[in-house]
Motif scaffolding. Structure first.
Motif, short mmCIF file in Angstrom:
data_model
loop_
_atom_site.label_atom_id
_atom_site.label_comp_id
_atom_site.label_asym_id
_atom_site.label_seq_id
_atom_site.Cartn_x
_atom_site.Cartn_y
_atom_site.Cartn_z
N LEU A 351 -12.88 -1.57 0.53
CA LEU A 351 -12.54 -2.50 1.62
C LEU A 351 -11.06 -2.88 1.53
CD1 LEU A 351 -13.35 -4.16 4.04
CD2 LEU A 351 -14.16 -5.96 2.50
N SER A 352 -10.61 -3.09 0.31
CA SER A 352 -9.22 -3.46 0.08
C SER A 352 -8.28 -2.40 0.66
CB SER A 352 -9.02 -3.57 -1.43
OG SER A 352 -7.99 -4.42 -1.71
N LYS A 353 -8.62 -1.14 0.40
CA LYS A 353 -7.82 -0.02 0.88
C LYS A 353 -7.84 0.04 2.42
CE LYS A 353 -7.47 4.88 0.01
NZ LYS A 353 -8.26 6.05 -0.32
N LEU A 354 -9.00 -0.23 2.96
CA LEU A 354 -9.21 -0.16 4.40
C LEU A 354 -8.35 -1.17 5.18
CD1 LEU A 354 -11.32 1.33 6.34
CD2 LEU A 354 -12.62 -0.79 6.23
N VAL A 355 -8.17 -2.35 4.61
CA VAL A 355 -7.44 -3.40 5.34
C VAL A 355 -6.00 -3.57 4.84
CG1 VAL A 355 -9.55 -4.64 5.95
CG2 VAL A 355 -8.35 -5.29 3.87
N LYS A 356 -5.61 -2.76 3.85
CA LYS A 356 -4.28 -2.89 3.25
C LYS A 356 -3.13 -2.73 4.27
CE LYS A 356 -1.73 -1.51 -0.90
NZ LYS A 356 -0.42 -1.44 -0.31
N PRO A 357 -3.19 -1.75 5.17
CA PRO A 357 -2.07 -1.61 6.11
C PRO A 357 -1.83 -2.89 6.93
CG PRO A 357 -3.50 0.32 6.22
CD PRO A 357 -4.19 -0.68 5.35
N ASP A 358 -2.90 -3.51 7.40
CA ASP A 358 -2.77 -4.75 8.20
C ASP A 358 -2.24 -5.90 7.33
OD1 ASP A 358 -4.23 -4.03 10.89
OD2 ASP A 358 -5.37 -3.15 9.24
N HIS A 359 -2.75 -5.95 6.12
CA HIS A 359 -2.31 -6.99 5.18
C HIS A 359 -0.82 -6.81 4.89
CE1 HIS A 359 -2.16 -9.57 1.68
NE2 HIS A 359 -1.72 -8.55 0.96
N ASP A 360 -0.41 -5.58 4.56
CA ASP A 360 0.99 -5.32 4.21
C ASP A 360 1.93 -5.63 5.38
OD1 ASP A 360 0.21 -4.57 1.72
OD2 ASP A 360 0.42 -2.41 2.04
N GLU A 361 1.51 -5.24 6.59
CA GLU A 361 2.34 -5.51 7.77
C GLU A 361 2.54 -7.01 7.97
OE1 GLU A 361 1.78 -3.76 11.74
OE2 GLU A 361 0.67 -2.16 10.72
N THR A 362 1.46 -7.76 7.74
CA THR A 362 1.54 -9.22 7.90
C THR A 362 2.50 -9.81 6.88
OG1 THR A 362 -0.78 -9.17 8.58
CG2 THR A 362 0.14 -11.33 8.08
N VAL A 363 2.37 -9.38 5.63
CA VAL A 363 3.24 -9.89 4.57
C VAL A 363 4.70 -9.53 4.88
CG1 VAL A 363 3.77 -9.77 2.09
CG2 VAL A 363 1.38 -9.84 2.85
N ASP A 364 4.94 -8.29 5.32
CA ASP A 364 6.30 -7.86 5.67
C ASP A 364 6.87 -8.72 6.79
OD1 ASP A 364 6.33 -5.89 3.85
OD2 ASP A 364 5.99 -4.23 5.25
N PHE A 365 6.04 -8.99 7.79
CA PHE A 365 6.48 -9.79 8.94
C PHE A 365 6.89 -11.19 8.48
CE2 PHE A 365 5.52 -12.71 12.49
CZ PHE A 365 6.43 -12.20 13.42
N ILE A 366 6.06 -11.78 7.63
CA ILE A 366 6.37 -13.14 7.12
C ILE A 366 7.68 -13.09 6.34
CG2 ILE A 366 5.59 -14.92 5.49
CD1 ILE A 366 2.69 -14.18 6.36
N LYS A 367 7.88 -12.05 5.54
CA LYS A 367 9.11 -11.93 4.75
C LYS A 367 10.34 -11.79 5.65
CE LYS A 367 7.31 -10.21 0.39
NZ LYS A 367 6.81 -9.00 -0.25
N ARG A 368 10.18 -10.98 6.73
CA ARG A 368 11.30 -10.78 7.66
C ARG A 368 11.70 -12.08 8.34
NH1 ARG A 368 9.59 -7.17 11.70
NH2 ARG A 368 7.78 -6.44 10.55
N LEU A 369 10.68 -12.92 8.57
CA LEU A 369 10.97 -14.21 9.21
C LEU A 369 11.66 -15.16 8.22
CD1 LEU A 369 7.69 -15.05 11.19
CD2 LEU A 369 9.90 -14.41 12.14
N GLY A 370 11.64 -14.77 6.94
CA GLY A 370 12.25 -15.59 5.90
C GLY A 370 11.45 -16.84 5.58
N LEU A 371 10.12 -16.73 5.83
CA LEU A 371 9.25 -17.90 5.56
C LEU A 371 8.87 -17.98 4.09
CD1 LEU A 371 6.90 -17.65 8.66
CD2 LEU A 371 8.71 -19.29 8.32
#
Ligand SMILES: [Zn+2]
Length: 371
Positions: A351-371
């Motif tokens: 399950l972790s592998k299955l949802v990893k792309p969405d999780h990673d994109e969210t984390v990247d987005f938050i980082k880009r926002l500098g939050l």
């Protein structure tokens, strides 16, 4: 000579065989009866917490996450012959993963929402729609729902245009269940879902002019005879509503207590209020057995929120006069972490592998926002 040997063996073996078969009946404790044990599993109010992660503090949080609850699901299934898995609603919105997908990335054609991908992977038997499923609008919800392989239910939200339920109101699941002596029986399991009428206030902009919400208890009373008419042996309610014995009105938000009083309803899976039932918060609820998790004699469970617990109801059914009756129902919950937040279960790697792309994109987005 040969003939003699055969008859000798028969004489020796048949009492042994008889003894063994009566022993196996004796071990089960029930002779000649048709008895089925069925386990019902519940997740509720996941609020898009698929991963054991705190997006606000950008660090692991083992108190939440379906990747953890999934391991409890696998274990609970392995312990029994028969089980069903349901989600009680509020699964799409509530954390940055859900927000990023709905408000930034959007649902693109052919793409499945990660929550429904997770539900498909875990093979849920049916899921309820919660009030928060409306927060991104009906169009987003309808697109997301296309990715769900299991029935997605609600019976009390009515389309104004069609004058009938906007979603599938109920299903009768046909399941081959194995009884305690190993024989199979096909049971028809009725599953219906409800949510609070307050959606018309909470999501006025998204819903006004398109749907209305009917009171939960009145809707249940309308549908139970219909489901019985379609042959439901038992009826399970996915009640996206909390537990309170405050006198019922059609505007009540927490209706589980009153649903358990309706004849024909056998099991209630509660949600919405993020509580744990059975649990200390409900010790003083009238007509409630906190040890067995029964309210008004009906088994009820509420599995907290964010995947922090798995709800379990163990039912024993017996066929009497050609009718399946629940002779015992016990409910409890299992946590994914202890009080200090220490993880009690492994992560489901698949399950972790299955949802990893969405999780990673969210984390990247938050980082880009500098939050
Ligand atoms: Zn809710």
């Amino acid at each position: 000579m040969h003939k003699h040997k055969v008859s000798f063996l028969l004489v020796i073996l048949s009492p042994l065989w008889l003894a063994c078969s009566s022993l196996s009946y004796a071990a089960s404790g029930i002779t000649g009866q048709e008895v089925v044990d069925l386990r019902i599993l519940e997740t509720t109010d996941l609020h898009a917490d698929l991963v054991n992660y705190d997006y606000y503090q950008t660090k692991v949080n083992n108190r939440v996450g379906l990747v953890k609850t999934a391991t409890l699901i696998h274990e609970a299934r392995k312990e029994v012959k028969n089980s069903l898995l349901f989600d009680d609603g509020d699964h799409l919105k509530g954390n940055p993963l859900g927000e990023y997908l709905a408000r930034i990335k959007g649902m693109h054609k052919g793409k499945k929402h990660p929550v429904y991908r997770a539900f498909n992977y875990l093979a849920y038997d049916a899921v309820a729609i919660g009030n928060h499923e409306f927060n991104y609008g009906l169009e987003f919800l309808n697109t997301a729902l296309k990715g769900a392989k299991m029935p997605v239910l609600n019976a009390n939200v009515i389309s104004i245009k069609k004058n009938k339920p906007y979603f599938t109101p109920f299903v009768i699941l046909k399941r081959n269940l194995v009884d305690i002596n190993g024989s199979q029986h096909e049971l028809k399991i009725g599953v219906i879902a409800f949510m609070p009428t307050q959606i018309m206030k909470w999501d006025k902009a998204n819903l006004e002019g398109r749907v209305i919400a009917k009171p939960i208890v009145e809707s249940a009373k309308e549908y139970i005879p219909i489901m019985k008419g379609e042959g439901a042996d038992i009826i399970i309610v996915l009640a996206h509503t909390g537990i309170s014995s405050t006198p019922y009105t059609p505007e009540s938000e927490h209706d589980v207590y009153y649903l358990t009083q309706i004849p024909g309803i056998d099991v209630v899976l509660a949600g919405h209020s993020h509580s744990v039932f059975p649990g200390p918060a409900f010790t003083h609820l009238p007509n409630t057995n906190i040890e067995t998790g029964n309210i008004n004699g009906k088994p009820v469970v509420m599995a907290g929120a964010f995947g922090n617990r798995l709800g379990i109801i163990d039912l024993r059914l017996e066929k009497k006069a050609n009718k399946w009756t629940i002779i015992k129902g016990t409910s409890f919950t299992r946590p994914i972490a202890d009080e200090s937040g220490k993880s009690l279960v492994k992560t489901d790697k698949g399950l972790s592998k299955l949802v990893k792309p969405d999780h990673d994109e969210t984390v990247d987005f938050i980082k880009r926002l500098g939050l």
